[in-house]
Design a protein around this motif. Structure first.
Motif, PDB file in Angstrom:
ATOM      1  N   VAL A  54       0.844  -1.203   0.000  1.00 20.14           N
ATOM      2  CA  VAL A  54       0.000   0.000   0.000  1.00 20.14           C
ATOM      3  C   VAL A  54       0.875   1.247   0.000  1.00 20.14           C
ATOM      4  O   VAL A  54       0.602   2.220  -0.717  1.00 20.14           O
ATOM      5  N   LYS A  55       1.920   1.231   0.809  1.00 21.69           N
ATOM      6  CA  LYS A  55       2.850   2.364   0.854  1.00 21.69           C
ATOM      7  C   LYS A  55       3.510   2.584  -0.500  1.00 21.69           C
ATOM      8  O   LYS A  55       3.631   3.717  -0.983  1.00 21.69           O
ATOM      9  N   ALA A  57       2.395   1.700  -3.453  1.00 16.88           N
ATOM     10  CA  ALA A  57       1.407   2.188  -4.424  1.00 16.88           C
ATOM     11  C   ALA A  57       1.145   3.681  -4.255  1.00 16.88           C
ATOM     12  O   ALA A  57       0.867   4.385  -5.229  1.00 16.88           O
ATOM     13  N   SER A  58       1.251   4.163  -3.035  1.00 20.17           N
ATOM     14  CA  SER A  58       0.977   5.574  -2.772  1.00 20.17           C
ATOM     15  C   SER A  58       2.019   6.499  -3.392  1.00 20.17           C
ATOM     16  O   SER A  58       1.802   7.707  -3.497  1.00 20.17           O
ATOM     17  N   LEU A  59       3.165   5.924  -3.814  1.00 24.59           N
ATOM     18  CA  LEU A  59       4.219   6.723  -4.433  1.00 24.59           C
ATOM     19  C   LEU A  59       3.997   6.914  -5.932  1.00 24.59           C
ATOM     20  O   LEU A  59       4.779   7.588  -6.595  1.00 24.59           O
ATOM     21  N   ALA A  61       2.088   8.738  -7.681  1.00 29.89           N
ATOM     22  CA  ALA A  61       1.952  10.113  -8.163  1.00 29.89           C
ATOM     23  C   ALA A  61       3.290  10.805  -8.366  1.00 29.89           C
ATOM     24  O   ALA A  61       3.389  11.765  -9.134  1.00 29.89           O
ATOM     25  N   ALA A  72       6.791  -0.238  -8.557  1.00 24.71           N
ATOM     26  CA  ALA A  72       6.357  -0.401  -7.169  1.00 24.71           C
ATOM     27  C   ALA A  72       6.319  -1.871  -6.771  1.00 24.71           C
ATOM     28  O   ALA A  72       5.977  -2.742  -7.584  1.00 24.71           O
ATOM     29  N   ASP A 190      12.366   0.944   2.556  1.00 22.57           N
ATOM     30  CA  ASP A 190      11.893   1.755   3.678  1.00 22.57           C
ATOM     31  C   ASP A 190      12.755   1.566   4.917  1.00 22.57           C
ATOM     32  O   ASP A 190      13.755   0.837   4.891  1.00 22.57           O
ATOM     33  N   ALA A 216       8.869  11.931  -0.724  1.00 16.83           N
ATOM     34  CA  ALA A 216       7.601  11.260  -0.443  1.00 16.83           C
ATOM     35  C   ALA A 216       7.841   9.931   0.281  1.00 16.83           C
ATOM     36  O   ALA A 216       7.089   9.568   1.203  1.00 16.83           O
ATOM     37  N   LEU A 220       6.583   8.407   4.358  1.00 18.30           N
ATOM     38  CA  LEU A 220       5.662   7.280   4.536  1.00 18.30           C
ATOM     39  C   LEU A 220       5.719   6.716   5.946  1.00 18.30           C
ATOM     40  O   LEU A 220       6.767   6.681   6.559  1.00 18.30           O
TER      41      LEU A 220
END
Length: 220
Positions: A54-55, A57-59, A61, A72, A190, A216, A220
């Protein structure tokens, strides 16, 4: 360090060279700490990386422009046990950088696109390196450290630590996991050592696009 793409990177020609380099590198033995293997330990690592997909995927953008090739992670995966040597020839691993977001780059002096992008990685470390982020560039030249040391000195790369694996086992471990197809290969990791994304081929790591991605990821 300028925002200009270093020496025209990335280009189709250089990516093709990287792919060939990766094929040539495929003969070395795999060297990974035990935490990277064994079903029980893998399960524990996957648990530690729950939520990473999920983290990652949030990148999406900010995975654009110069860093659009960053793919990703689609499953929880820890690379904390990936092992190499520091400048003093002491054993280290990704786990040693726990608490920091890490951009792990695997390179060699015989890899043309690797040589092209090293100043940009140096620039990214200079601009953003600190308590929350670090560029960790692992050289996989065989033999001693003199050639990579000389290259870094000649090109003014002075913000990156010298990390090495002269067995090329780091590359082969990543290749075995489907993360490396050629050189250079770069992983975004991460603070727990969990994979956020991977990129095969060079990029302008000192660009605004790259800095936005790293900023970004650190948040996270």
């Amino acid at each position: 360090m300028t925002e200009k793409r270093p020496l025209g990177l990335p280009s189709a020609k250089l990516v093709a060279i990287a792919a060939v380099a990766g094929i040539l590198a495929g003969a070395a033995a795999v060297y990974v700490k035990q935490t990277m293997s064994g079903n029980g330990e893998l399960a524990a690592e996957v648990g530690q990386c729950a939520g990473t997909v999920v983290k990652a995927a949030s990148l999406g953008a900010v995975t654009t422009g110069e860093v659009a090739a960053m793919v990703a992670a689609t499953e929880p995966r820890s690379i904390a046990g990936l092992a190499f040597k520091d400048a003093a020839q002491k054993d280290v691993s990704v786990e040693n950088f726990a608490g920091k977001t890490v951009l792990l780059n695997v390179w060699a002096t015989w890899c043309v696109p690797c040589r092209e992008e090293m100043p940009a990685l140096n620039g990214l470390q200079e601009k953003m390196g600190g308590k929350d982020f670090e560029v960790v560039a692992v050289n996989i030249d065989t033999g001693d450290a003199e050639k990579p040391k000389a290259f870094l000195a000649e090109t003014g790369v002075d913000k990156l630590g010298l990390y090495r694996d002269n067995t090329m086992g780091v590359f082969n471990a990543l290749k075995k996991q489907g993360l490396a197809f050629g050189l250079p290969v770069t992983l975004l990791v991460d603070e727990k050592g969990c994979l956020l994304g991977s990129m095969n081929g060079p990029a302008a790591w000192d660009s605004g696009d790259a800095q936005a991605l790293i900023a970004a990821a650190v948040k996270l």
